[in-house]
Design a protein around this motif. Structure first.
Motif, PDB file in Angstrom:
ATOM      1  N   PHE A   1      11.606   8.995  -3.254  1.00 20.13           N
ATOM      2  CA  PHE A   1      10.918   8.233  -2.220  1.00 20.13           C
ATOM      3  C   PHE A   1      10.656   6.787  -2.625  1.00 20.13           C
ATOM      4  O   PHE A   1       9.757   6.144  -2.085  1.00 20.13           O
ATOM      5  N   VAL A   2      11.407   6.267  -3.567  1.00 22.32           N
ATOM      6  CA  VAL A   2      11.164   4.902  -4.003  1.00 22.32           C
ATOM      7  C   VAL A   2      12.500   4.215  -4.282  1.00 22.32           C
ATOM      8  O   VAL A   2      13.407   4.798  -4.885  1.00 22.32           O
ATOM      9  N   PHE A   3      12.634   2.983  -3.778  1.00 20.18           N
ATOM     10  CA  PHE A   3      13.781   2.118  -3.989  1.00 20.18           C
ATOM     11  C   PHE A   3      15.097   2.785  -3.582  1.00 20.18           C
ATOM     12  O   PHE A   3      16.056   2.841  -4.356  1.00 20.18           O
ATOM     13  N   ASN A   4      15.107   3.309  -2.368  1.00 22.43           N
ATOM     14  CA  ASN A   4      16.319   3.856  -1.760  1.00 22.43           C
ATOM     15  C   ASN A   4      16.115   3.896  -0.248  1.00 22.43           C
ATOM     16  O   ASN A   4      15.087   3.457   0.268  1.00 22.43           O
ATOM     17  N   LEU A   5      17.100   4.446   0.460  1.00 26.12           N
ATOM     18  CA  LEU A   5      16.998   4.500   1.919  1.00 26.12           C
ATOM     19  C   LEU A   5      15.890   5.442   2.376  1.00 26.12           C
ATOM     20  O   LEU A   5      15.327   5.257   3.467  1.00 26.12           O
ATOM     21  N   ASN A   6      15.587   6.464   1.576  1.00 25.69           N
ATOM     22  CA  ASN A   6      14.476   7.348   1.939  1.00 25.69           C
ATOM     23  C   ASN A   6      13.152   6.582   1.978  1.00 25.69           C
ATOM     24  O   ASN A   6      12.320   6.804   2.865  1.00 25.69           O
TER      25      ASN A   6
ATOM     26  N   ALA B   1       0.831  -1.205   0.000  1.00 28.00           N
ATOM     27  CA  ALA B   1       0.000   0.000   0.000  1.00 28.00           C
ATOM     28  C   ALA B   1       0.863   1.251   0.000  1.00 28.00           C
ATOM     29  O   ALA B   1       0.568   2.228  -0.714  1.00 28.00           O
ATOM     30  N   ILE B   2       1.940   1.242   0.795  1.00 31.53           N
ATOM     31  CA  ILE B   2       2.834   2.399   0.827  1.00 31.53           C
ATOM     32  C   ILE B   2       3.562   2.539  -0.504  1.00 31.53           C
ATOM     33  O   ILE B   2       3.773   3.661  -1.001  1.00 31.53           O
ATOM     34  N   ARG B   3       3.947   1.432  -1.110  1.00 27.60           N
ATOM     35  CA  ARG B   3       4.585   1.496  -2.426  1.00 27.60           C
ATOM     36  C   ARG B   3       3.653   2.098  -3.469  1.00 27.60           C
ATOM     37  O   ARG B   3       4.092   2.839  -4.366  1.00 27.60           O
ATOM     38  N   SER B   4       2.366   1.787  -3.370  1.00 31.73           N
ATOM     39  CA  SER B   4       1.412   2.342  -4.324  1.00 31.73           C
ATOM     40  C   SER B   4       1.250   3.851  -4.154  1.00 31.73           C
ATOM     41  O   SER B   4       0.805   4.537  -5.072  1.00 31.73           O
ATOM     42  N   ILE B   5       1.618   4.363  -2.995  1.00 31.35           N
ATOM     43  CA  ILE B   5       1.540   5.810  -2.754  1.00 31.35           C
ATOM     44  C   ILE B   5       2.820   6.504  -3.190  1.00 31.35           C
ATOM     45  O   ILE B   5       2.788   7.555  -3.832  1.00 31.35           O
ATOM     46  N   LEU B   6       3.970   5.905  -2.861  1.00 33.21           N
ATOM     47  CA  LEU B   6       5.253   6.571  -3.097  1.00 33.21           C
ATOM     48  C   LEU B   6       5.876   6.206  -4.436  1.00 33.21           C
ATOM     49  O   LEU B   6       6.868   6.834  -4.828  1.00 33.21           O
ATOM     50  N   GLY B   7       5.369   5.205  -5.134  1.00 32.64           N
ATOM     51  CA  GLY B   7       5.998   4.740  -6.368  1.00 32.64           C
ATOM     52  C   GLY B   7       6.004   5.775  -7.477  1.00 32.64           C
ATOM     53  O   GLY B   7       5.358   6.832  -7.397  1.00 32.64           O
ATOM     54  N   GLY B   8       6.763   5.463  -8.524  1.00 33.74           N
ATOM     55  CA  GLY B   8       6.860   6.389  -9.645  1.00 33.74           C
ATOM     56  C   GLY B   8       5.528   6.713 -10.268  1.00 33.74           C
ATOM     57  O   GLY B   8       5.299   7.825 -10.751  1.00 33.74           O
TER      58      GLY B   8
ATOM     59  N   VAL C   1      11.170  -2.226  -0.602  1.00 35.38           N
ATOM     60  CA  VAL C   1      11.146  -0.817  -1.018  1.00 35.38           C
ATOM     61  C   VAL C   1      12.530  -0.192  -1.102  1.00 35.38           C
ATOM     62  O   VAL C   1      12.655   0.956  -1.524  1.00 35.38           O
ATOM     63  N   GLY C   2      13.576  -0.937  -0.709  1.00 29.73           N
ATOM     64  CA  GLY C   2      14.911  -0.350  -0.672  1.00 29.73           C
ATOM     65  C   GLY C   2      15.637  -0.330  -1.993  1.00 29.73           C
ATOM     66  O   GLY C   2      16.412   0.581  -2.273  1.00 29.73           O
ATOM     67  N   GLY C   3      15.404  -1.345  -2.826  1.00 29.70           N
ATOM     68  CA  GLY C   3      16.144  -1.420  -4.084  1.00 29.70           C
ATOM     69  C   GLY C   3      17.615  -1.691  -3.840  1.00 29.70           C
ATOM     70  O   GLY C   3      18.046  -2.118  -2.758  1.00 29.70           O
ATOM     71  N   GLN C   4      18.440  -1.413  -4.829  1.00 31.58           N
ATOM     72  CA  GLN C   4      19.871  -1.654  -4.729  1.00 31.58           C
ATOM     73  C   GLN C   4      20.567  -0.659  -3.806  1.00 31.58           C
ATOM     74  O   GLN C   4      21.569  -0.990  -3.165  1.00 31.58           O
ATOM     75  N   SER C   5      20.055   0.564  -3.723  1.00 31.67           N
ATOM     76  CA  SER C   5      20.707   1.582  -2.887  1.00 31.67           C
ATOM     77  C   SER C   5      20.162   1.603  -1.472  1.00 31.67           C
ATOM     78  O   SER C   5      20.641   2.379  -0.652  1.00 31.67           O
ATOM     79  N   GLY C   6      19.159   0.779  -1.186  1.00 29.42           N
ATOM     80  CA  GLY C   6      18.581   0.755   0.149  1.00 29.42           C
ATOM     81  C   GLY C   6      18.970  -0.497   0.907  1.00 29.42           C
ATOM     82  O   GLY C   6      18.135  -1.161   1.510  1.00 29.42           O
ATOM     83  N   PHE C   7      20.269  -0.819   0.884  1.00 32.17           N
ATOM     84  CA  PHE C   7      20.751  -2.039   1.505  1.00 32.17           C
ATOM     85  C   PHE C   7      20.946  -1.818   2.997  1.00 32.17           C
ATOM     86  O   PHE C   7      21.528  -0.826   3.429  1.00 32.17           O
ATOM     87  N   THR C   8      20.463  -2.749   3.804  1.00 32.81           N
ATOM     88  CA  THR C   8      20.590  -2.662   5.254  1.00 32.81           C
ATOM     89  C   THR C   8      21.229  -3.941   5.789  1.00 32.81           C
ATOM     90  O   THR C   8      21.405  -4.928   5.069  1.00 32.81           O
ATOM     91  N   PHE C   9      21.561  -3.916   7.075  1.00 32.11           N
ATOM     92  CA  PHE C   9      22.229  -5.056   7.689  1.00 32.11           C
ATOM     93  C   PHE C   9      21.314  -6.274   7.718  1.00 32.11           C
ATOM     94  O   PHE C   9      21.779  -7.410   7.578  1.00 32.11           O
ATOM     95  N   GLY C  10      20.030  -6.056   7.899  1.00 25.34           N
ATOM     96  CA  GLY C  10      19.094  -7.171   7.887  1.00 25.34           C
ATOM     97  C   GLY C  10      19.071  -7.892   6.556  1.00 25.34           C
ATOM     98  O   GLY C  10      18.936  -9.128   6.499  1.00 25.34           O
ATOM     99  N   ARG C  11      19.210  -7.156   5.469  1.00 21.12           N
ATOM    100  CA  ARG C  11      19.240  -7.782   4.146  1.00 21.12           C
ATOM    101  C   ARG C  11      20.510  -8.598   3.954  1.00 21.12           C
ATOM    102  O   ARG C  11      20.489  -9.643   3.281  1.00 21.12           O
TER     103      ARG C  11
END
Length: 293
Positions: free
Chosen positions: A157-162, A129-136, A239-249
């Motif tokens: 606001f899509v596929f990054n740390l933001n 639902a959030i992706r449908s709001i913030l997506g391109g 929602v992170g994409g390639q630039s939204g990499f976190t330790f959990g991933r």
């Protein structure tokens, strides 16, 4: 009045029932919390090479974490991200909790339950639902394009740390509202009445009475949200994409695609240490100073 014999028999029955209950109280944490953690700790000292598991004890997994230029910066970046999420949820949740605590009667609890209803929904559905709001091609971009504010869809606001930051903030706000609300609810109304009788304005009463007494709830909310956010791998994955990499991933990839369970276990142990440190800091700064020690 019950006889003494009846009271004695009831007490004996309670004592007989209490032993299985006590055993269950200790058995469940041991079976489902302590033993898995010990298993992860033991597994972190094994190692994998060319797909083959070696059960010889070694520190190579921890050495790899501290010497590789990737893992430690990602952990620090994830901690900063989760601190930002915790701060935003408290900033957004404190006014809501303050409003609810100021209500009287059953209204406060009805509204509180309505606030907690989203927690019953599927986590994945909420992320979509959030992706449908913030997506391109989402609601936000289409609205801004229709209003003529932007000429092309925003990608900030899509596929990054933001996107990870905003999504986690929206999802975890209820977990910040609840402890703050409970802390505000415990503040005696007589203290606020006394502050008003002494000539303090509403703002002064809030700054000198309400806010200091609600700080334990704020610290609890910060810790609660931080712990939930730092262990989340699904939200950054979606929602992170390639630039939204976190330790959990990274941990998720070690147990999945890399199939390096010992290194994933070592990373999990390191993450558990971070969580324990966060909880310890919360216990120190979140102590209720108004109660006698």
């Amino acid at each position: 009045m019950p006889s003494r014999a009846g009271v004695t028999m009831a007490g004996a029955a309670n004592r007989e029932i209490s032993w299985p209950a006590r055993l269950a109280v200790f058995a469940y944490p041991l079976a489902f919390i302590l033993f898995p953690l010990v298993g992860f700790l033991a597994y972190s000292f094994f190692w994998t090479e060319q797909g083959q598991m070696s059960y010889a004890l070694t520190l190579r997994n921890y050495i790899r974490f501290f010497t590789d230029p990737v893992f430690l910066p990602v952990l620090l970046q994830t901690c900063i991200l989760c601190l930002e999420v915790a701060g935003l949820t408290v900033l957004a949740g404190y006014p809501v909790a303050y409003f609810l605590a100021g209500l009287r009667g059953r209204k406060r609890y009805v509204l509180l339950m309505l606030l907690l209803v989203p927690l019953l929904m599927s986590y994945v559905i909420k992320i979509y639902a959030i992706r449908s709001i913030l997506g391109g091609n989402g609601v936000l971009n289409r609205t801004l394009l229709w209003l003529g504010i932007i000429d092309e869809p925003l990608t900030v606001f899509v596929f990054n740390l933001n996107a990870v930051l905003l999504t986690l903030t929206v999802l975890l706000i209820p977990f910040a509202v609840l402890p703050i609300f409970l802390s505000l609810e415990r503040i005696p109304k007589s203290l606020m009445d006394a502050s008003a009788d002494l000539g303090a304005s509403s703002l002064q009463t809030f700054g000198r009475v309400i806010l200091p007494l609600s700080l334990p709830g704020v610290v609890t909310a910060l810790t609660f949200v931080f712990v939930l956010a730092i262990g989340d791998f699904l939200t950054p994955q979606m929602v992170g994409g390639q630039s939204g990499f976190t330790f959990g991933r990274i941990i998720y990839s070690q147990f999945g695609t890399a199939f390096n369970w010992p290194f994933g276990a070592a990373l999990s142990v390191i993450l558990a240490i971070v969580v324990i440190v966060a909880i310890g800091i919360s216990a120190v700064f979140g102590r209720d100073r108004s109660k006698p020690q």
